[in-house]
Enzyme design. Structure first.
Site, PDB file in Angstrom:
ATOM      1  N   ARG A 291      -1.234 -49.507  72.510  1.00  0.00           N
ATOM      2  CA  ARG A 291      -1.053 -50.381  71.348  1.00  0.00           C
ATOM      3  C   ARG A 291      -0.514 -51.726  71.795  1.00  0.00           C
ATOM      4  O   ARG A 291      -0.217 -51.915  72.950  1.00  0.00           O
ATOM      5  CB  ARG A 291      -0.096 -49.736  70.367  1.00  0.00           C
ATOM      6  CG  ARG A 291       1.159 -49.128  71.056  1.00  0.00           C
ATOM      7  CD  ARG A 291       2.439 -49.281  70.308  1.00  0.00           C
ATOM      8  NE  ARG A 291       2.792 -50.642  70.066  1.00  0.00           N
ATOM      9  CZ  ARG A 291       3.359 -51.464  70.955  1.00  0.00           C
ATOM     10  NH1 ARG A 291       3.610 -51.040  72.196  1.00  0.00           N
ATOM     11  NH2 ARG A 291       3.659 -52.699  70.611  1.00  0.00           N
TER      12      ARG A 291
ATOM     13  N   ALA B  91      -1.293 -56.042  70.676  1.00  0.00           N
ATOM     14  CA  ALA B  91      -2.516 -56.836  70.593  1.00  0.00           C
ATOM     15  C   ALA B  91      -3.195 -57.078  71.943  1.00  0.00           C
ATOM     16  O   ALA B  91      -4.371 -56.712  72.128  1.00  0.00           O
ATOM     17  CB  ALA B  91      -2.198 -58.152  69.872  1.00  0.00           C
TER      18      ALA B  91
ATOM     19  N   ARG C  94      -9.112 -51.025  65.040  1.00  0.00           N
ATOM     20  CA  ARG C  94      -7.963 -51.628  64.341  1.00  0.00           C
ATOM     21  C   ARG C  94      -8.318 -53.067  63.990  1.00  0.00           C
ATOM     22  O   ARG C  94      -8.806 -53.801  64.850  1.00  0.00           O
ATOM     23  CB  ARG C  94      -6.692 -51.578  65.206  1.00  0.00           C
ATOM     24  CG  ARG C  94      -6.226 -50.179  65.563  1.00  0.00           C
ATOM     25  CD  ARG C  94      -4.883 -50.210  66.280  1.00  0.00           C
ATOM     26  NE  ARG C  94      -3.793 -50.535  65.340  1.00  0.00           N
ATOM     27  CZ  ARG C  94      -2.555 -50.839  65.741  1.00  0.00           C
ATOM     28  NH1 ARG C  94      -2.270 -50.898  67.026  1.00  0.00           N
ATOM     29  NH2 ARG C  94      -1.630 -51.102  64.843  1.00  0.00           N
TER      30      ARG C  94
ATOM     31  N   GLN D 218       8.379 -48.320  67.154  1.00  0.00           N
ATOM     32  CA  GLN D 218       8.069 -49.016  68.399  1.00  0.00           C
ATOM     33  C   GLN D 218       9.322 -49.645  69.012  1.00  0.00           C
ATOM     34  O   GLN D 218       9.437 -49.780  70.235  1.00  0.00           O
ATOM     35  CB  GLN D 218       7.019 -50.115  68.181  1.00  0.00           C
ATOM     36  CG  GLN D 218       5.607 -49.624  67.931  1.00  0.00           C
ATOM     37  CD  GLN D 218       5.289 -49.454  66.456  1.00  0.00           C
ATOM     38  OE1 GLN D 218       6.164 -49.114  65.648  1.00  0.00           O
ATOM     39  NE2 GLN D 218       4.045 -49.671  66.076  1.00  0.00           N
TER      40      GLN D 218
ATOM     41  N   ASP E 112       0.048 -60.529  66.163  1.00  0.00           N
ATOM     42  CA  ASP E 112      -1.250 -59.876  66.355  1.00  0.00           C
ATOM     43  C   ASP E 112      -2.404 -60.787  66.001  1.00  0.00           C
ATOM     44  O   ASP E 112      -3.541 -60.536  66.418  1.00  0.00           O
ATOM     45  CB  ASP E 112      -1.293 -58.602  65.511  1.00  0.00           C
ATOM     46  CG  ASP E 112      -0.307 -57.581  66.046  1.00  0.00           C
ATOM     47  OD1 ASP E 112       0.902 -57.726  65.764  1.00  0.00           O
ATOM     48  OD2 ASP E 112      -0.727 -56.681  66.797  1.00  0.00           O
TER      49      ASP E 112
END
Ligand SMILES: CSC[C@H]1O[C@H](OP(=O)(O)O)[C@H](O)[C@@H]1O
EC number: 5.3.1.23
Length: 334
Positions: free
Chosen positions: A44, A46, A84, A189, A230
């Site tokens: 995960r 970006a 995503r 996270q 992102d």
């Protein structure tokens, strides 16, 4: 350590859902498995998902017959494009690989060329991370207590990270007193990944619940906030992990600088402003459990956007690999 590595014709992915307790790897050359790894946030962040997609596209023709190359490659493009929707780095990397594929389609060693292109996208990000960290040093006006949200370290990129790399560089230059780490619900996270990275870096930190940041600001315990992004549109509107907008509004109220750190591969040169940003909505079950432990009834309604949008007027500066941009933001000619 890297979030992803290309070794022996396979992609080696550090499974981030198992951290901080277990360092376990997914070794695969399968496009579907890699796509699922992106969707499940096993990998995960970006830049990291863009790099992962680049390797997946190269691997998509690894064992192809000549007749199947095009079909295999473009099937992989279509599959990766729906993993995503928010991080523009994913689409940037896919477009780079598509362009390279079409330019080199007739070459005999196309698979090896595609792997080299993916490695180039990866090594480019390593370099961008370092330039962001260097450029970010000037935000520290004194030895600072810094708050950060989600994870923006090596786990989220191809190199040492974006916002967390600015914090790392700041600490190395004796400009960081302490780091406050938002746990970052619902997938944690912050308390799982950023804490694990700061532990490895031996940088002093304290985990807080996402709702504690305002109280710390009220007590004048936060000197600045820095997060990743992102997707950044041409006017500087930025999408980042859900809860970032809260921080930006709080910083505005408490007159605390709020910075975003991101490489140019996070800038969406095709979108003028926040109205163009698609926000990923995740399965509501992610709110109803912590790990595999249910915390409430799954029959209840819930809303789980993965990101929110910070309007450009709330951002004190956008730290990129080129420089720190200030308001009014205009990335048209970057
Ligand atoms: C350096 S980009 C990190 C960026 O990605 C995270 O989202 P996710 O964990 O869902 O991939 C978060 O928005 C971070 O700021």
């Amino acid at each position: 350590m890297y979030s992803v590595e290309f070794i022996e014709n396979k992609l080696k992915i550090l499974d981030q859902t198992k951290l901080p307790f277990v360092e376990e790897y997914i070794n695969t050359d399968d496009v579907e498995r890699i796509s699922q790894a992106i969707e499940k946030l096993e990998v995960r962040g970006a830049p990291a998902i863009g790099i992962t997609a680049a390797y997946a596209l190269a691997l998509s023709i690894k064992n192809s017959t000549i007749e199947k190359i095009k079909n295999n490659f473009y099937s992989a493009v279509n599959r990766l494009q729906i993993t995503r929707p928010t991080a523009v780095n994913l689409f940037y990397a896919i477009d780079e690989m598509k362009k390279f594929f079409e330019e080199n389609f007739n070459k005999k060693n196309l698979y090896l060329l595609l792997i080299e292109k993916a490695k180039q996208i990866h090594s480019n990000d390593i370099n961008l991370c370092e330039r962001i960290a260097e450029n970010g040093l000037s935000i520290f006006k004194k030895k600072s207590n810094v708050l950060t949200h989600c994870n923006t370290g090596f786990l989220a990129t191809g190199g040492n990270g974006t916002a967390l790399n600015v914090i790392k560089k700041g600490y190395e230059n004796n400009l960081i007193e302490h780091v406050f780490v938002d746990e970052t619900r619902p997938l944690f996270q912050g308390s799982r990944l950023t804490a694990w990275e700061l532990e490895k870096l031996k940088i002093p930190f304290t985990i807080i619940t996402d709702s504690t940041s305002a109280f710390l600001m009220q007590q004048n315990k936060i000197d600045l906030v820095i997060t990743g992004a992102d997707r950044i549109t041409l006017n500087g509107d930025s999408a980042n992990k859900i809860g970032t907008y809260n921080l930006a509004v709080l910083c505005n109220y408490h007159k605390i600088p709020f910075y975003i750190a991101a490489p140019y591969t996070t800038i969406d040169f095709n979108s003028s402003d926040k109205s163009k940003i698609k926000i990923e909505e995740r399965n509501k079950k992610e709110i109803f459990k912590i790990g595999n432990h249910k915390i409430t009834k799954e029959i209840y309604q819930a809303y789980a956007p993965a990101f929110d949008i910070i309007p450009n007027e709330l951002i004190s500066g956008i730290i990129t690999d080129a420089k720190i941009f200030s308001k009014p933001y205009n990335f048209i000619n970057v």
